[in-house]
Design a protein around this motif. Structure first.
Motif, PDB file in Angstrom:
ATOM      1  N   VAL A  66       0.849  -1.106  -0.094  1.00 35.55           N
ATOM      2  CA  VAL A  66       0.116   0.069   0.099  1.00 35.55           C
ATOM      3  C   VAL A  66       0.901   1.357  -0.007  1.00 35.55           C
ATOM      4  CG1 VAL A  66      -1.815   1.391   1.323  1.00 35.55           C
ATOM      5  CG2 VAL A  66      -2.024  -1.298   1.065  1.00 35.55           C
ATOM      6  N   LEU A  67       1.920   1.055   0.914  1.00 38.66           N
ATOM      7  CA  LEU A  67       2.684   2.428   0.946  1.00 38.66           C
ATOM      8  C   LEU A  67       3.450   2.531  -0.538  1.00 38.66           C
ATOM      9  CD1 LEU A  67       4.365   4.407   2.515  1.00 38.66           C
ATOM     10  CD2 LEU A  67       6.050   2.849   2.909  1.00 38.66           C
ATOM     11  N   VAL A  68       3.828   1.638  -0.993  1.00 33.91           N
ATOM     12  CA  VAL A  68       4.327   1.826  -2.588  1.00 33.91           C
ATOM     13  C   VAL A  68       3.362   2.380  -3.493  1.00 33.91           C
ATOM     14  CG1 VAL A  68       5.480   0.555  -4.448  1.00 33.91           C
ATOM     15  CG2 VAL A  68       6.350  -0.032  -2.273  1.00 33.91           C
ATOM     16  N   GLY A  69       2.247   1.769  -3.345  1.00 34.78           N
ATOM     17  CA  GLY A  69       1.191   2.222  -4.268  1.00 34.78           C
ATOM     18  C   GLY A  69       0.779   3.880  -4.021  1.00 34.78           C
ATOM     19  N   TYR A  70       0.813   4.238  -2.953  1.00 34.14           N
ATOM     20  CA  TYR A  70       0.430   5.598  -2.558  1.00 34.14           C
ATOM     21  C   TYR A  70       1.590   6.468  -2.822  1.00 34.14           C
ATOM     22  CZ  TYR A  70      -4.234   5.378  -0.806  1.00 34.14           C
ATOM     23  OH  TYR A  70      -5.616   4.830  -0.704  1.00 34.14           O
ATOM     24  N   THR A  71       2.621   6.177  -2.673  1.00 31.38           N
ATOM     25  CA  THR A  71       3.759   7.228  -2.475  1.00 31.38           C
ATOM     26  C   THR A  71       4.378   7.252  -3.956  1.00 31.38           C
ATOM     27  OG1 THR A  71       5.456   5.572  -1.990  1.00 31.38           O
ATOM     28  CG2 THR A  71       4.499   6.890  -0.162  1.00 31.38           C
ATOM     29  N   SER A  72       4.177   6.228  -4.848  1.00 29.62           N
ATOM     30  CA  SER A  72       4.444   6.408  -6.182  1.00 29.62           C
ATOM     31  C   SER A  72       3.582   6.763  -7.198  1.00 29.62           C
ATOM     32  CB  SER A  72       4.752   4.767  -6.727  1.00 29.62           C
ATOM     33  OG  SER A  72       3.347   4.302  -6.760  1.00 29.62           O
ATOM     34  N   THR A 132      18.959  10.294  -4.939  1.00 26.15           N
ATOM     35  CA  THR A 132      18.602   9.168  -4.177  1.00 26.15           C
ATOM     36  C   THR A 132      18.198   8.003  -5.037  1.00 26.15           C
ATOM     37  OG1 THR A 132      18.031  10.658  -2.480  1.00 26.15           O
ATOM     38  CG2 THR A 132      17.004   8.509  -2.579  1.00 26.15           C
ATOM     39  N   TYR A 133      17.184   8.442  -6.165  1.00 28.14           N
ATOM     40  CA  TYR A 133      16.544   7.378  -6.989  1.00 28.14           C
ATOM     41  C   TYR A 133      17.614   6.684  -7.508  1.00 28.14           C
ATOM     42  CZ  TYR A 133      13.826   5.567 -10.962  1.00 28.14           C
ATOM     43  OH  TYR A 133      13.556   4.721 -11.947  1.00 28.14           O
ATOM     44  N   PRO A 165      14.933  -1.690  -5.028  1.00 30.22           N
ATOM     45  CA  PRO A 165      14.050  -1.297  -6.323  1.00 30.22           C
ATOM     46  C   PRO A 165      12.464  -1.078  -5.602  1.00 30.22           C
ATOM     47  CG  PRO A 165      14.688  -3.471  -6.666  1.00 30.22           C
ATOM     48  CD  PRO A 165      15.637  -2.960  -5.444  1.00 30.22           C
ATOM     49  N   ARG A 166      12.291  -1.866  -4.750  1.00 28.17           N
ATOM     50  CA  ARG A 166      10.769  -1.965  -4.064  1.00 28.17           C
ATOM     51  C   ARG A 166      10.682  -0.493  -3.242  1.00 28.17           C
ATOM     52  NH1 ARG A 166       9.883  -7.944  -1.545  1.00 28.17           N
ATOM     53  NH2 ARG A 166       9.760  -9.053  -3.620  1.00 28.17           N
ATOM     54  N   TYR A 167      11.783  -0.119  -2.454  1.00 23.82           N
ATOM     55  CA  TYR A 167      11.599   0.983  -1.580  1.00 23.82           C
ATOM     56  C   TYR A 167      12.147   2.390  -2.337  1.00 23.82           C
ATOM     57  CZ  TYR A 167      11.265  -3.358   1.030  1.00 23.82           C
ATOM     58  OH  TYR A 167      10.921  -4.371   1.592  1.00 23.82           O
ATOM     59  N   VAL A 168      12.666   2.418  -3.555  1.00 22.35           N
ATOM     60  CA  VAL A 168      13.413   3.495  -3.935  1.00 22.35           C
ATOM     61  C   VAL A 168      12.405   4.663  -3.972  1.00 22.35           C
ATOM     62  CG1 VAL A 168      12.880   3.018  -6.432  1.00 22.35           C
ATOM     63  CG2 VAL A 168      14.871   4.335  -5.872  1.00 22.35           C
ATOM     64  N   ILE A 169      11.017   4.508  -4.480  1.00 26.48           N
ATOM     65  CA  ILE A 169      10.145   5.731  -4.443  1.00 26.48           C
ATOM     66  C   ILE A 169       9.847   6.159  -3.123  1.00 26.48           C
ATOM     67  CG2 ILE A 169       8.005   6.338  -5.385  1.00 26.48           C
ATOM     68  CD1 ILE A 169      10.013   6.072  -7.400  1.00 26.48           C
ATOM     69  N   PRO A 170       9.614   5.357  -2.180  1.00 24.17           N
ATOM     70  CA  PRO A 170       9.428   5.910  -0.618  1.00 24.17           C
ATOM     71  C   PRO A 170      10.667   6.624  -0.262  1.00 24.17           C
ATOM     72  CG  PRO A 170       8.475   3.782  -0.915  1.00 24.17           C
ATOM     73  CD  PRO A 170       9.205   3.976  -2.239  1.00 24.17           C
ATOM     74  N   LEU A 171      11.718   6.207  -0.559  1.00 28.63           N
ATOM     75  CA  LEU A 171      13.076   6.557   0.010  1.00 28.63           C
ATOM     76  C   LEU A 171      13.142   7.969  -0.772  1.00 28.63           C
ATOM     77  CD1 LEU A 171      15.260   3.424   0.419  1.00 28.63           C
ATOM     78  CD2 LEU A 171      14.268   4.796   2.133  1.00 28.63           C
ATOM     79  N   SER A 172      12.883   8.072  -1.932  1.00 25.68           N
ATOM     80  CA  SER A 172      13.138   9.330  -2.614  1.00 25.68           C
ATOM     81  C   SER A 172      12.275  10.344  -2.115  1.00 25.68           C
ATOM     82  CB  SER A 172      12.982   9.215  -4.219  1.00 25.68           C
ATOM     83  OG  SER A 172      13.981   8.245  -4.636  1.00 25.68           O
ATOM     84  N   LEU A 173      11.116   9.908  -1.931  1.00 25.76           N
ATOM     85  CA  LEU A 173      10.029  10.932  -1.153  1.00 25.76           C
ATOM     86  C   LEU A 173      10.445  11.320   0.312  1.00 25.76           C
ATOM     87  CD1 LEU A 173       7.157  12.210  -1.232  1.00 25.76           C
ATOM     88  CD2 LEU A 173       6.258  10.085  -0.396  1.00 25.76           C
ATOM     89  N   ILE A 198       2.867  -4.518  -9.431  1.00 27.30           N
ATOM     90  CA  ILE A 198       3.998  -4.047  -8.756  1.00 27.30           C
ATOM     91  C   ILE A 198       3.669  -4.483  -7.225  1.00 27.30           C
ATOM     92  CG2 ILE A 198       5.748  -2.267  -8.170  1.00 27.30           C
ATOM     93  CD1 ILE A 198       5.383  -1.063 -11.058  1.00 27.30           C
ATOM     94  N   SER A 199       2.631  -3.744  -7.020  1.00 21.42           N
ATOM     95  CA  SER A 199       2.228  -3.591  -5.621  1.00 21.42           C
ATOM     96  C   SER A 199       1.901  -5.301  -5.148  1.00 21.42           C
ATOM     97  CB  SER A 199       1.263  -2.633  -5.188  1.00 21.42           C
ATOM     98  OG  SER A 199      -0.029  -2.973  -5.937  1.00 21.42           O
TER      99      SER A 199
END
Length: 388
Positions: A17-23, A156-157, A165-173, A269-270
């Motif tokens: 869910v976190l990946v889906g929302y943040t991405s 960061t990306y 790869p799974r967490y790169v978008i949340p971490l970039s955010l 992806i999610s």
């Protein structure tokens, strides 16, 4: 005896869910804003999407005992950002109902496979690439006003996209949020915790909108979301038939479209987050991660108003940057598929360029014209090859 609740199931559902929302949540807000949605209407969109995804994730996972996740159509939302500009909200709701009806018909009649076979993958990918190109360009244009913010997120990306790869978008955010906080760009004065309230929006139907927006929304949702969603299930050894699943996503869209639920589809992806060995060594137990994902989606939907106020506190450059980063991989893979076959390359290139141009003829958007012109050229190429 196995514990009823395992942390690996709960954490996988939460991360999905976190990946889906943040991405891609930022893209939803841009799409709603393009249609002139008010704060209350945007909140209703998030309520409808969260409720729909939560109910279908829980229902599918419990019914089939497989980690079947659903999602909103991210490419569809990207299409709506440009296509809904100047379109009344009532017509937008009519488009959502029309597209969901087509998805339901594809599922209930078994047309899904037949239609996907008739739309050349290269053309569908080229249309998607043309729709998403704007987001890639916005990523870099936002650097004009906030260069340090965008540079930190880009760094960061590219530093983590292969390692995590799974967490790169949340971490970039997270990095973007940190830079925005240090530079005083966050505006939390209007932030508040509150439950979302559904807003019923009456639909109206325009032939130009149904053809120019509804059909492309249907095509990108089916080709870019449902097809990969089925592929992910098959790749992990799950063989539930796709047609019933697609039928229910269409029904969900029909029920929730008047509240802003623009498109529901199978997740890829999610969903993959909930299907790996790290979730559970027993594949038959991984469905519990799908149930947890559904629970978290329901919570996100109920607090949709809070999500809206949170994004309102963020600088526009951060939203543009995270949306662009989240779609870079999709843009690249779309172009790769579109241009891979030399025989289809000219048709795909025309589809891509016309779609990316944003040209609207007779009130019908560029995505439809790109697919139409590309399809005609593709058909002529097939006939020419047959004569040789």
């Amino acid at each position: 005896m196995r514990s009823a609740v395992q942390f690996s199931h709960l954490s996988a559902g939460f991360i999905a869910v976190l990946v889906g929302y943040t991405s891609s949540a930022a893209i939803i807000f841009q799409a709603a804003a393009a249609a002139g949605a008010s704060q209350a209407q945007i909140s209703s969109w998030m309520w409808a999407l969260g409720l729909g995804m939560g109910a279908t994730c829980i229902g599918f996972s419990l019914r089939y005992r497989e980690p079947i996740l659903t999602a909103w159509s991210t490419p569809g939302a990207a299409l709506l950002v440009t296509a809904l500009a100047g379109v009344p909200m009532s017509e937008a709701i009519g488009v959502f109902i029309f597209s969901s009806a087509l998805i339901f018909l594809c599922g209930i009649t078994g047309w899904f496979d037949h239609i996907m076979q008739r739309v050349p993958p290269g053309l569908a990918a080229a249309m998607l690439g043309g729709v998403l190109l704007t987001f890639g360009l916005d990523l870099f244009s936002s650097a004009e006003t906030q260069p340090w913010l965008v540079a930190a997120m880009l760094a960061t990306y590219f530093a983590l996209r292969h390692r995590l790869p799974r967490y790169v978008i949340p971490l970039s955010l997270c990095v973007g949020l940190a830079v925005a906080a240090v530079t005083g760009l966050l505006q939390f004065e209007q932030f508040s915790w509150q439950l979302a309230k559904p807003v019923l929006m009456t639909p109206s139907f325009s032939l130009a909108s149904l053809i120019g927006i509804g059909i492309p929304l249907f095509v990108v949702t089916m080709a870019s979301q449902n097809v990969p969603g089925i592929a992910v299930l098959r790749a992990h050894g799950y063989h539930t038939q796709g047609s019933p699943l697609i039928s229910w996503t269409g029904i969900t869209g029909l029920l929730l479209a008047p509240f802003g639920g623009f498109a529901f589809n199978l997740a890829a992806i999610s969903a993959a987050v909930c299907m790996g060995k790290e979730v559970d060594a027993d594949p038959k137990q991984r469905y519990k991660a799908g149930v947890w994902a559904g629970i978290f989606y329901l919570l996100m939907g109920l607090f949709g108003a809070t999500v809206v106020s949170l994004f309102a506190a963020l600088p526009n450059e951060l939203i543009m940057a995270i949306a662009g980063l989240a779609l870079l991989g999709t843009i690249g893979s779309s172009l790769t598929v579109a241009l891979a076959d030399e025989k289809e390359r000219d048709a795909a290139l025309l589809t891509f360029m016309i779609t990316a141009s944003g040209v609207a003829l007779f009130g019908i958007g560029s995505a439809f014209w790109g697919l139409l012109v590309g399809g005609i050229v593709h058909g002529l190429n097939v006939k020419r090859s047959a004569k040789l």
